[in-house]
Motif scaffolding. Structure first.
Motif, PDB file in Angstrom:
ATOM      1  N   ARG A   1      84.550 134.970 -10.154  1.00 54.39           N
ATOM      2  CA  ARG A   1      83.270 135.465 -10.654  1.00 54.39           C
ATOM      3  C   ARG A   1      82.933 136.757  -9.938  1.00 54.39           C
ATOM      4  N   VAL A   2      82.436 137.711 -10.683  1.00 50.46           N
ATOM      5  CA  VAL A   2      82.035 138.994 -10.108  1.00 50.46           C
ATOM      6  C   VAL A   2      80.547 139.204 -10.368  1.00 50.46           C
ATOM      7  N   PHE A   3      79.937 140.040  -9.540  1.00 49.63           N
ATOM      8  CA  PHE A   3      78.502 140.293  -9.612  1.00 49.63           C
ATOM      9  C   PHE A   3      78.250 141.792  -9.698  1.00 49.63           C
ATOM     10  N   GLN A   4      77.075 142.130 -10.205  1.00 47.72           N
ATOM     11  CA  GLN A   4      76.700 143.525 -10.351  1.00 47.72           C
ATOM     12  C   GLN A   4      75.205 143.671 -10.085  1.00 47.72           C
ATOM     13  N   SER A   5      74.823 144.675  -9.304  1.00 46.18           N
ATOM     14  CA  SER A   5      73.418 145.031  -9.173  1.00 46.18           C
ATOM     15  C   SER A   5      73.224 146.401  -9.803  1.00 46.18           C
ATOM     16  N   VAL A   6      72.091 146.569 -10.484  1.00 47.30           N
ATOM     17  CA  VAL A   6      71.846 147.783 -11.259  1.00 47.30           C
ATOM     18  C   VAL A   6      70.462 148.328 -10.934  1.00 47.30           C
TER      19      VAL A   6
ATOM     20  N   ASN B   1      79.484 146.852  -8.192  1.00 50.66           N
ATOM     21  CA  ASN B   1      80.199 145.621  -8.522  1.00 50.66           C
ATOM     22  C   ASN B   1      80.843 145.045  -7.267  1.00 50.66           C
ATOM     23  N   ALA B   2      80.834 143.726  -7.144  1.00 50.10           N
ATOM     24  CA  ALA B   2      81.469 143.070  -5.996  1.00 50.10           C
ATOM     25  C   ALA B   2      81.754 141.619  -6.353  1.00 50.10           C
TER      26      ALA B   2
ATOM     27  N   ILE C   1      70.289 141.930 -11.405  1.00 50.74           N
ATOM     28  CA  ILE C   1      71.542 141.335 -10.936  1.00 50.74           C
ATOM     29  C   ILE C   1      72.165 140.549 -12.079  1.00 50.74           C
ATOM     30  N   LEU C   2      73.428 140.821 -12.342  1.00 53.67           N
ATOM     31  CA  LEU C   2      74.167 140.139 -13.387  1.00 53.67           C
ATOM     32  C   LEU C   2      75.445 139.545 -12.795  1.00 53.67           C
ATOM     33  N   ASP C   3      76.015 138.589 -13.513  1.00 53.56           N
ATOM     34  CA  ASP C   3      77.296 138.055 -13.084  1.00 53.56           C
ATOM     35  C   ASP C   3      78.206 137.874 -14.286  1.00 53.56           C
TER      36      ASP C   3
END
Length: 223
Positions: free
Chosen positions: A124-129, A138-139, A81-83
């Motif tokens: 701020r946006v987030f990403q799960s990979v 992305n959300a 998880i990144l932001d």
């Protein structure tokens, strides 16, 4: 030589970024380690920071409690998880209406400053990979990317039983191990629990199998 008019190091070639991830915001898939390398380059090689208006970094970061929550090789699917913050930080008036914000009168001779307006996206946006599958989502909310990853890695998780209220962490683990089907008792598998009003975040690493404790809602909703 302190008296030299120039220093030979001034003529040395500057290091060049060669990583695959871009040095700017992107919604495309890249391996999380490549995204992190792009951010390190901006911080170290170019001296840019997260909090300045000039040279603001808009690349993906590992969070304090996120990052590689399911490392590669530990389960069928990996999870990182990144932001990324898209604000411009440091510019007076960003997102502020001074005419309404200021509730006290001006001092004699004081002039109301005209706020600077910017065109940044903000927020701020987030990403799960899942790097195993080269999948990502992305959300604008962390909970959404966590749930999207579970839809990818553990379809059907929304139908799992929810742990009874009033159990401590050890009793919840024992309940899950005696209740969940064997196919759900695998590395990185989640559990679902009821929460208090202000504790509804999905928590990594708190299931008996190293997966997420996924919030099913509040205890009031369970009643």
């Amino acid at each position: 030589m302190s008296d030299a008019l120039f220093d030979l190091k001034d003529f040395e070639p500057k290091p060049v970024y060669t990583g695959p991830a871009p040095l700017n915001f992107t919604r495309d898939y890249y391996h999380p380690d490549d995204l992190a390398a792009a951010t390190r380059w901006l911080k170290v090689a170019e001296g840019r920071s997260l909090g300045s208006a000039v040279g603001r970094i808009h690349t993906w970061q590992f969070g304090i409690t996120t990052g590689w929550v399911v490392p590669e090789g530990e389960a069928e699917h990996s999870m990182c998880i990144l932001d990324c913050c898209l604000d411009c930080f440091g510019i007076d008036g960003h997102g502020i209406d001074y005419e309404h914000r200021r509730s006290y009168p001006l001092a004699p001779g004081e002039v109301m400053r005209t706020p600077m307006r910017c065109s940044c996206v903000g927020g701020r946006v987030f990403q799960s990979v899942c790097s195993v599958c080269e999948w990502h989502h992305n959300a604008s909310h962390e909970s959404e990317v966590v749930e999207a990853w579970h839809d990818h890695a553990f379809p059907g998780w929304r139908d799992l039983p929810v742990a009874p209220t009033g159990l401590d962490e050890k009793k919840v683990a024992a309940w899950a191990k005696s209740t969940y089907p064997p196919e759900w008792q695998v590395p990185a598998a989640p559990i679902r629990t009821w929460r208090s009003q202000y504790s509804t975040r999905h928590v990594p690493g708190r299931s008996p199998w190293g997966g997420f404790d996924l919030s099913a809602g509040t205890r009031e909703e369970a009643a």
